[in-house]
Design an enzyme around this catalytic site. Structure first.
Site, mmCIF file in Angstrom:
data_model
loop_
_atom_site.group_PDB
_atom_site.id
_atom_site.type_symbol
_atom_site.label_atom_id
_atom_site.label_comp_id
_atom_site.label_asym_id
_atom_site.label_seq_id
_atom_site.Cartn_x
_atom_site.Cartn_y
_atom_site.Cartn_z
ATOM 1 N N LEU A 128 0.816 -1.218 0.000
ATOM 2 C CA LEU A 128 0.000 0.000 0.000
ATOM 3 C C LEU A 128 0.850 1.268 0.000
ATOM 4 C CD1 LEU A 128 -2.664 -1.181 2.616
ATOM 5 C CD2 LEU A 128 -2.732 -1.375 0.118
ATOM 6 N N HIS B 197 -3.293 4.377 -2.587
ATOM 7 C CA HIS B 197 -4.313 3.498 -1.991
ATOM 8 C C HIS B 197 -4.972 4.187 -0.802
ATOM 9 C CE1 HIS B 197 -1.572 0.125 -3.526
ATOM 10 N NE2 HIS B 197 -2.725 -0.115 -4.118
ATOM 11 N N SER C 149 2.538 4.040 -7.399
ATOM 12 C CA SER C 149 2.284 2.653 -7.799
ATOM 13 C C SER C 149 3.072 1.740 -6.873
ATOM 14 C CB SER C 149 2.770 2.458 -9.238
ATOM 15 O OG SER C 149 2.914 1.085 -9.516
#
Ligand code: PAF
Length: 291
Positions: A33, A37, A185
């Site tokens: 994460l 996120h 990412s």
């Protein structure tokens, strides 16, 4: 935070919460994460009574074995982050729990599934659709949150809920970027220091493409982007596509469509980075009632 690995425990807990009148906001993830996120989760927490998160590295959406093997898995660290933002439920199943039998289902997403990620990663969207449809059945959310970094995935999920008549609101969330512009990412964690320093170039190229959009031709901009990456050994441009923002089909002329987007995939070593940007709004097309 309740942590479940079994489907039946997860569904019966969430079903009870719904019977008690609680609304459910769901964020599906493959873990590792990052702030991108967490932005989805914070929004889901704000807009619903219960925040449900899943962490599952879905083997059937990887068309490349080394990408699957190297995908970062840091469950303990993820759990700490989820606790910090007051997540209510984490569903973290094993592959055996999700796929006790081989899955044979084949979705047909039409032209939407044939371009860009659909063309370059055979089977990827079928694998995404199968897992997301299962996750929706398990977590029975009112709303589910997806990032626009994977813009084509978002369009596929919207189509999936129509195909399967799944009663859930799909909430698109803007791309979250690092200070230097790199789209967040999980794969960024695998970049070497020098790759990480170079990577923001991808977004810089996209931003410059916006400046030329509508002034230069579609083809000239595509060529220009290709030239930017040509002599840079650290980057392998997989594709840069200029497409309609709704059906994601490539365009050749700015007049063809109302909102045009640029979609890019660049490989740095064996790390695949994806990004996109809104390139051009054709107000004449919107006023004429073009698509
Ligand atoms: O975007 C992702 O992280 C994955 O594709 C998803 C939606 C969690 C399905 O595995």
């Amino acid at each position: 935070m309740k942590i479940f690995s079994k489907i039946s425990d997860t569904t019966s807990y969430i079903r009870q919460q719904k019977e008690d009148g609680k609304t459910i906001g769901f964020v599906p993830t493959m873990g590792a994460l990052h702030d991108g996120h967490l932005a989805l989760m914070k929004r889901a927490k704000q807009e619903n009574d219960l925040l449900v998160v899943s962490i599952f590295v879905n083997p059937i959406q990887f068309n490349n074995k080394s990408d699957l093997d190297n995908y970062p898995r840091v469950l303990d660290k993820d759990i700490k982050l989820l606790e910090e933002i007051d997540t209510d439920v984490l569903f973290a199943p094993t592959a055996g729990e999700m796929y006790p039998e081989e899955v044979k289902k084949q979705y047909d997403f039409g032209a939407l599934g044939d371009v860009m990620e659909g063309a370059n990663r055979p089977g990827h969207f079928n694998g995404v659709a199968i897992v997301v449809s299962k996750l929706f059945n398990i977590t029975i959310p009112h709303k589910a949150y997806f990032g626009e970094k994977d813009f084509q995935q978002l369009a596929i999920i919207n189509k999936l809920v129509k195909i399967e008549n799944i009663d859930v609101d799909i909430i698109p969330c803007e791309i979250v970027r690092e200070k230097d512009g790199l789209a967040m990412s999980s794969r960024n964690a695998r970049l070497t220091t020098s790759q990480r320093e170079a990577a923001p170039f991808i977004y810089k190229v996209l931003q410059n493409a916006v400046k030329y959009a509508g002034k230069k031709s579609v083809n000239e901009i595509k060529k220009w982007v290709e030239t930017q990456f040509k002599d840079k050994d650290e980057f392998g441009l997989e594709y840069f596509e200029i497409s309609d923002s709704v059906d994601l089909q490539p365009i050749t002329n700015w007049n063809e469509t109302e909102t045009t987007m640029g979609f890019i995939v660049v490989n740095m070593g064996n790390i695949r980075l994806i990004d996109n940007i809104r390139l051009f709004n054709n107000f004449a097309a919107s006023n004429n009632g073009n698509k």
